[in-house]
Design a protein around this motif. Structure first.
Motif, PDB file in Angstrom:
ATOM      1  N   GLY A   9       0.812  -1.229   0.000  1.00  0.00           N
ATOM      2  CA  GLY A   9       0.000   0.000   0.000  1.00  0.00           C
ATOM      3  C   GLY A   9       0.836   1.266   0.000  1.00  0.00           C
ATOM      4  O   GLY A   9       0.370   2.323   0.420  1.00  0.00           O
ATOM      5  N   ASN A  11       3.065   4.296  -1.896  1.00  0.00           N
ATOM      6  CA  ASN A  11       2.832   5.108  -3.090  1.00  0.00           C
ATOM      7  C   ASN A  11       3.702   4.605  -4.253  1.00  0.00           C
ATOM      8  O   ASN A  11       4.929   4.608  -4.142  1.00  0.00           O
ATOM      9  CB  ASN A  11       3.165   6.565  -2.748  1.00  0.00           C
ATOM     10  N   PRO A  12       3.091   4.178  -5.370  1.00  0.00           N
ATOM     11  CA  PRO A  12       3.913   3.600  -6.450  1.00  0.00           C
ATOM     12  C   PRO A  12       4.424   4.633  -7.464  1.00  0.00           C
ATOM     13  O   PRO A  12       5.107   4.266  -8.402  1.00  0.00           O
ATOM     14  CB  PRO A  12       2.940   2.645  -7.128  1.00  0.00           C
ATOM     15  N   PHE A  13       4.065   5.903  -7.268  1.00  0.00           N
ATOM     16  CA  PHE A  13       4.450   6.909  -8.270  1.00  0.00           C
ATOM     17  C   PHE A  13       5.718   7.649  -7.858  1.00  0.00           C
ATOM     18  O   PHE A  13       6.075   7.702  -6.688  1.00  0.00           O
ATOM     19  CB  PHE A  13       3.312   7.924  -8.465  1.00  0.00           C
ATOM     20  N   PHE A  20       9.238  19.138  -5.952  1.00  0.00           N
ATOM     21  CA  PHE A  20       8.393  19.915  -5.026  1.00  0.00           C
ATOM     22  C   PHE A  20       8.976  21.302  -4.718  1.00  0.00           C
ATOM     23  O   PHE A  20       8.226  22.281  -4.615  1.00  0.00           O
ATOM     24  CB  PHE A  20       8.114  19.124  -3.748  1.00  0.00           C
TER      25      PHE A  20
ATOM     26  N   TRP B  35       0.071  14.113  -4.441  1.00  0.00           N
ATOM     27  CA  TRP B  35      -0.136  12.654  -4.494  1.00  0.00           C
ATOM     28  C   TRP B  35      -1.612  12.303  -4.616  1.00  0.00           C
ATOM     29  O   TRP B  35      -1.974  11.345  -5.302  1.00  0.00           O
ATOM     30  CB  TRP B  35       0.476  11.973  -3.260  1.00  0.00           C
ATOM     31  N   ARG B  38      -2.366  13.025  -8.205  1.00  0.00           N
ATOM     32  CA  ARG B  38      -1.636  12.095  -9.087  1.00  0.00           C
ATOM     33  C   ARG B  38      -2.319  10.734  -9.148  1.00  0.00           C
ATOM     34  O   ARG B  38      -2.412  10.121 -10.212  1.00  0.00           O
ATOM     35  CB  ARG B  38      -0.191  11.958  -8.569  1.00  0.00           C
ATOM     36  N   ARG B  39      -2.818  10.260  -8.005  1.00  0.00           N
ATOM     37  CA  ARG B  39      -3.487   8.958  -7.986  1.00  0.00           C
ATOM     38  C   ARG B  39      -4.783   8.994  -8.793  1.00  0.00           C
ATOM     39  O   ARG B  39      -5.260   7.977  -9.257  1.00  0.00           O
ATOM     40  CB  ARG B  39      -3.763   8.520  -6.540  1.00  0.00           C
ATOM     41  N   GLN B 125      -3.073  -0.814  -9.107  1.00  0.00           N
ATOM     42  CA  GLN B 125      -3.443   0.430  -9.797  1.00  0.00           C
ATOM     43  C   GLN B 125      -4.407   0.152 -10.952  1.00  0.00           C
ATOM     44  O   GLN B 125      -5.349   0.904 -11.176  1.00  0.00           O
ATOM     45  CB  GLN B 125      -2.192   1.154 -10.329  1.00  0.00           C
ATOM     46  N   PHE B 139     -11.753   5.186  -2.475  1.00  0.00           N
ATOM     47  CA  PHE B 139     -10.742   4.157  -2.223  1.00  0.00           C
ATOM     48  C   PHE B 139      -9.375   4.799  -1.980  1.00  0.00           C
ATOM     49  O   PHE B 139      -8.691   4.475  -1.015  1.00  0.00           O
ATOM     50  CB  PHE B 139     -10.661   3.183  -3.416  1.00  0.00           C
ATOM     51  N   TYR B 143      -7.564   4.316   1.456  1.00  0.00           N
ATOM     52  CA  TYR B 143      -6.476   3.328   1.414  1.00  0.00           C
ATOM     53  C   TYR B 143      -5.105   3.997   1.508  1.00  0.00           C
ATOM     54  O   TYR B 143      -4.246   3.544   2.257  1.00  0.00           O
ATOM     55  CB  TYR B 143      -6.591   2.519   0.114  1.00  0.00           C
ATOM     56  N   TYR B 144      -4.880   5.059   0.766  1.00  0.00           N
ATOM     57  CA  TYR B 144      -3.553   5.687   0.750  1.00  0.00           C
ATOM     58  C   TYR B 144      -3.417   6.825   1.776  1.00  0.00           C
ATOM     59  O   TYR B 144      -2.387   6.959   2.412  1.00  0.00           O
ATOM     60  CB  TYR B 144      -3.229   6.233  -0.650  1.00  0.00           C
TER      61      TYR B 144
END
Lengths: 139, 181
Positions: A9, A11-13, A20, B35, B38-39, B125, B139, B143-144
């Motif tokens: 779980g 962050n895959p990005f 930033f 983030w 982005r998701r 994903q 979600f 979840y994140y």
């Protein structure tokens, strides 16, 4: 739920290096450019309604004040210049010498009405078939 | 210092020194909002655009911020709307059909320099991309970001009960996808 729990779980990005820091700088400098226009527009748009209300109220108060001053003066001896002085002290009327105006004005004596006796009035009313009660109703 | 009182400090500057308040806001929230966006939009370039638009909109309406809504939910609401607006724009302008947009996003992730996940995360994903839009947002936020339903309810203007049901359905669909693919 088991399958989902097996995945960490995280962050895959990814983002480019120093992204930033750069984007924060870009956003802040963009906002600084937008700042001036917004303040100009927002002042007028934010206070436009209040300004309209204030102008209407001021206009109403001025009209009411003027009306009261002009129409409710029961003292017939009050000079017109005094009233105008109350409304606008800088009025051009201040330059006029009222005493000279008064001396130049011919004051006519009150017109004498026709000499009619009470009896003649009653006879006229009877002749015209007008009841006294009708007259009272009109009063 | 708690998140709320730190945010109160920032929003306190909105009236006295808006530039400083805005700078503190950007420094504190740009990563979290990036983030989140982005998701939803998947591509870095789109997330970058939506993030900048989000903060410029925040700056434009900084004088209208009301303390009855927390800074955190206010920002997430604007960011979510920006992300959705961008997705809808993509759907309108894309030569790819609406149904195919999810698979387009999925293929964009594969081999992308800006995707760092392993095979399992890629599969997750892909499963999330197949969810309906609202379920996808719910979600991701749960979840994140582990966002409480109370906060999420304010961000998405939806009852907590509906959000819980939405998350439950989303998890079931994701589970089913992971099992069958």
């Amino acid at each position: 739920m088991n399958k989902l729990n097996e995945i960490p779980g995280k962050n895959p990005f990814k983002v480019p290096d120093n992204y930033f820091e750069e984007v924060n700088r870009k956003i802040i400098s963009e906002a600084a450019r937008t700042d001036h226009d917004i303040k100009k527009v927002s002042f007028l748009s934010r206070y436009r309604n209040n300004l309209l209300i204030a102008a209407s109220v001021t206009g109403f108060i001025l009209l009411t004040y003027t009306g009261i001053k002009v129409f409710s003066h029961s003292d017939r001896n009050t000079k017109v210049s005094e009233i105008l002085n109350d409304i606008n002290p800088d009025s051009f009327m201040n330059d006029i010498d009222i005493s000279s105006l008064e001396s130049e004005t011919t004051i006519l004596p009150p017109q004498a009405g026709p000499d009619v006796s009470k009896k003649e009035i009653i006879d006229y009313l009877l002749l015209e078939n007008i009841e006294l009660s009708d007259i009272y109703e009109q009063l | 210092m708690s998140i709320i009182s730190a945010d109160d400090n920032i929003s306190g500057f909105f009236k006295t020194d808006p530039e400083k308040g805005f700078r503190l806001l950007v420094e504190k929230y740009s990563q979290k909002l990036y983030w989140h966006i982005r998701r939803l939009v998947i591509l870095h370039e789109d997330a970058d655009d939506a993030l900048q638009n989000t903060f410029i909109n925040v700056w434009k309406s900084i004088g209208n911020f009301r303390s009855e809504s927390t800074l955190y939910t206010w920002l997430y609401t604007i960011a979510t709307n920006e992300a959705l607006a961008l997705i809808n724009k993509r759907k309108r302008n894309s030569s790819v059909s609406i149904d195919g947009l999810e698979s387009y996003f999925a293929s964009s992730m594969e081999g992308s320099t800006w995707f760092d996940g392993d095979a399992a995360e890629m599969k997750l994903q892909n499963a999330v991309l197949l969810l309906p839009e609202k379920q996808r947002i719910v979600f991701n936020l749960k979840y994140y970001d582990d966002m409480p339903y109370e906060e999420m309810s304010r961000v998405l203007n939806t009852s907590e009960g509906a959000l819980k049901a939405s998350y439950h359905h989303a998890v079931k669909k994701v589970e089913s996808y992971l099992l069958n693919n």
